[in-house]
Every structure is written in structure tokens, then in C-alpha cells.
Design an enzyme around this catalytic site. Structure first.
Site, PDB file in Angstrom:
ATOM      1  N   ASP A 173       0.857  -1.190   0.000  1.00 39.18           N
ATOM      2  CA  ASP A 173       0.000   0.000   0.000  1.00 39.18           C
ATOM      3  C   ASP A 173       0.891   1.238   0.000  1.00 39.18           C
ATOM      4  O   ASP A 173       2.113   1.141   0.153  1.00 39.18           O
ATOM      5  CB  ASP A 173      -0.984  -0.002   1.174  1.00 39.18           C
ATOM      6  CG  ASP A 173      -0.320  -0.076   2.542  1.00 39.18           C
ATOM      7  OD1 ASP A 173       0.893  -0.355   2.606  1.00 39.18           O
ATOM      8  OD2 ASP A 173      -1.009   0.153   3.546  1.00 39.18           O
ATOM      9  N   PHE A 186       6.586   1.621  -4.166  1.00 36.34           N
ATOM     10  CA  PHE A 186       7.971   1.786  -3.726  1.00 36.34           C
ATOM     11  C   PHE A 186       8.563   3.163  -4.044  1.00 36.34           C
ATOM     12  O   PHE A 186       9.611   3.514  -3.505  1.00 36.34           O
ATOM     13  CB  PHE A 186       8.886   0.686  -4.297  1.00 36.34           C
ATOM     14  CG  PHE A 186       8.617  -0.672  -3.734  1.00 36.34           C
ATOM     15  CD1 PHE A 186       9.133  -1.062  -2.517  1.00 36.34           C
ATOM     16  CD2 PHE A 186       7.818  -1.568  -4.425  1.00 36.34           C
ATOM     17  CE1 PHE A 186       8.865  -2.317  -1.977  1.00 36.34           C
ATOM     18  CE2 PHE A 186       7.534  -2.833  -3.902  1.00 36.34           C
ATOM     19  CZ  PHE A 186       8.068  -3.212  -2.671  1.00 36.34           C
ATOM     20  N   TYR A 225       2.897   4.821   0.859  1.00 38.30           N
ATOM     21  CA  TYR A 225       3.607   5.332   2.028  1.00 38.30           C
ATOM     22  C   TYR A 225       2.662   6.167   2.884  1.00 38.30           C
ATOM     23  O   TYR A 225       1.723   6.787   2.373  1.00 38.30           O
ATOM     24  CB  TYR A 225       4.800   6.174   1.596  1.00 38.30           C
ATOM     25  CG  TYR A 225       5.905   5.368   0.929  1.00 38.30           C
ATOM     26  CD1 TYR A 225       6.576   4.366   1.626  1.00 38.30           C
ATOM     27  CD2 TYR A 225       6.293   5.626  -0.380  1.00 38.30           C
ATOM     28  CE1 TYR A 225       7.596   3.639   1.024  1.00 38.30           C
ATOM     29  CE2 TYR A 225       7.314   4.909  -0.986  1.00 38.30           C
ATOM     30  CZ  TYR A 225       7.959   3.911  -0.280  1.00 38.30           C
ATOM     31  OH  TYR A 225       8.964   3.193  -0.863  1.00 38.30           O
ATOM     32  N   HIS A 285      10.967  -9.677   1.063  1.00 38.50           N
ATOM     33  CA  HIS A 285      10.710  -8.238   0.956  1.00 38.50           C
ATOM     34  C   HIS A 285      12.009  -7.459   1.156  1.00 38.50           C
ATOM     35  O   HIS A 285      12.890  -7.881   1.924  1.00 38.50           O
ATOM     36  CB  HIS A 285       9.679  -7.825   2.015  1.00 38.50           C
ATOM     37  CG  HIS A 285       9.088  -6.484   1.774  1.00 38.50           C
ATOM     38  ND1 HIS A 285       9.696  -5.318   2.201  1.00 38.50           N
ATOM     39  CD2 HIS A 285       7.948  -6.109   1.143  1.00 38.50           C
ATOM     40  CE1 HIS A 285       8.952  -4.284   1.849  1.00 38.50           C
ATOM     41  NE2 HIS A 285       7.896  -4.738   1.194  1.00 38.50           N
TER      42      HIS A 285
END
Length: 228
Positions: free
Chosen positions: A71, A84, A73, A195
Site C-alpha cells: 500500500d 515503492f 507510504y 521483501h
């Protein structure tokens, strides 16, 4: 006016027909209630004009790579509708710093760890898609845990399955890897790893060579490589 109406009007490519075909009734109800409850005191990110920003850079047939994030920031001025990515001049979050480190190590580059705007990737056909396109300020996964965006994500993946060939999917972490089940791996390539968060120590991100492998696969299919 339903919360997403303005955002949907801003899509500039033929993705607009795909996105607007989705029934956003429940999402609009959720977002309208969220805004009524918190208002501008606790804003929703990204700003309305950027919610569907990842669909603004190429048409459906131009999709070459998909990078799934969770989702947006949660800090003011960071979310820009591209997974990202943060706008130029913003502090680069730790996960993105590791992404840049992997590029530098595997591709022998010297990209600055202070530059986190990934717009240039989107301009080359990289769909930087979060699985929830909105979030409440300061509260990660606040709009993702309801699963209201989940149907939309599946619809987008299915449309790519049916209308694109030889797309490379990068799935980083368990959340992203969950969506492998909705990808046609007979037509597309899936690259999986842990991740990029520095908190992930069980399945390290650094050393995955995904950017090398992605360009290798694109080249094998006579498609232009990505200038990461």
C-alpha cells in the site's frame, strides 16, 4: 461526488477503460466514510489526482514488468501512486534503499541512494502497482486489511493475463507472493524473493538478481530491456 470519481477521470491511457469498468461502489462508500470521519486532519494518501497514477504511463499492451507493493507510504508527501517510489527530493525509505543497492550490486551501477523517484521505470512499461491504492496517514495497511481493494487487484492481474504476453512479475515478500495464484505462469514469468525491508532477515532481498533476470527474460522474448 464519490471519493474516487475525480481520480478515475485523470487516467491518461487506455488503462482508463479497464479501471473504470470496475465497480467501485463499496470502495467509494468506505473512502467517503473514512473522509467523513477524519477529514483533512488525518488525510488519505496519495492525493486524489495520484491514486491511479501507475496507469498513466503506457497502454495495456505496453506492460512489460509488474512490481507489486502492499500500500502507499503513510507520511506526508511520499505517496505518489507508484509502488515503492517517492517524489524527487524526499527521503528514500529503507526498503527502497535496499532495492537501489540490489540494482547497484547486480548491474554494476552507481545509482544514488538518495534518489527514490521511480517514474523512469513507469515510463518504460513497469507497472508499479500497490495491492491497496489508498492508505490513512500514519497507519500502514489501514485500507488494505479490509480487502476492499483486493478484487480490483485481481481484476488488473486477470486483464494482464488475457491481454499481454511475456510480462515479468516481481513479487517481493509474502504479501506480494500471495497474488502469484492469480498470474498465468504459462504466459508470464514470476520472480519471487523476500521483501526488501531491512527488517526481513529470514529470506534476504539483497542478492536476488531480479533486475538481471528480468532483463534476461525480456531479451529472450525480443523485448527491450529496462534501464533500471
Amino acid at each position: 461526488m464519490p471519493y474516487l470519481t475525480e481520480s478515475l477521470k485523470n487516467i491518461k491511457t487506455d488503462w482508463k477503460d479497464v479501471v473504470t469498468s470496475y465497480d467501485f461502489t463499496k470502495l467509494n462508500e468506505f473512502l467517503d466514510k473514512e473522509y467523513a470521519l477524519y477529514g483533512d486532519d488525518v488525510p488519505i494518501f496519495p492525493p486524489k489526482p495520484l491514486i491511479f497514477n501507475c496507469f498513466n504511463f503506457f497502454d495495456v499492451k505496453g506492460t512489460r514488468v509488474v512490481i507489486l507493493g502492499q500500500d502507499p507510504y503513510i507520511k506526508e508527501g511520499e505517496a505518489m501512486g507508484l509502488s515503492f517510489s517517492v517524489p524527487e527530493g524526499k527521503r528514500v525509505p529503507p526498503s527502497l534503499r535496499n532495492v537501489i543497492k540490489e540494482i547497484n550490486q547486480s548491474l554494476n551501477k552507481d545509482k544514488s541512494l538518495k534518489e527514490g523517484d521511480l517514474t523512469s521505470w513507469a515510463e518504460q512499461g513497469v507497472l508499479l502497482l500497490n495491492t491497496a491504492l489508498t492508505v490513512r496517514m500514519g497507519k500502514s495497511n489501514s485500507h488494505g486489511k479490509s480487502k476492499l481493494w483486493d478484487g480490483f487487484t485481481k481484476m488488473i492481474l486477470n486483464h494482464i493475463n488475457e491481454n499481454c504476453e511475456n510480462v515479468v512479475f516481481m513479487l517481493w515478500g509474502n504479501h506480494a507472493m500471495y497474488y502469484e495464484r492469480y498470474i498465468n505462469t504459462d504466459k508470464h514469468t514470476v520472480l519471487k524473493c523476500g521483501h526488501p525491508s531491512p527488517l526481513n532477515r529470514s529470506n534476504p532481498f539483497l542478492g536476488n538478481c531480479h533486475f538481471v533476470e528480468c532483463n534476461k527474460k525480456l531479451s529472450e522474448n525480443n523485448l527491450p530491456e529496462i534501464n533500471w
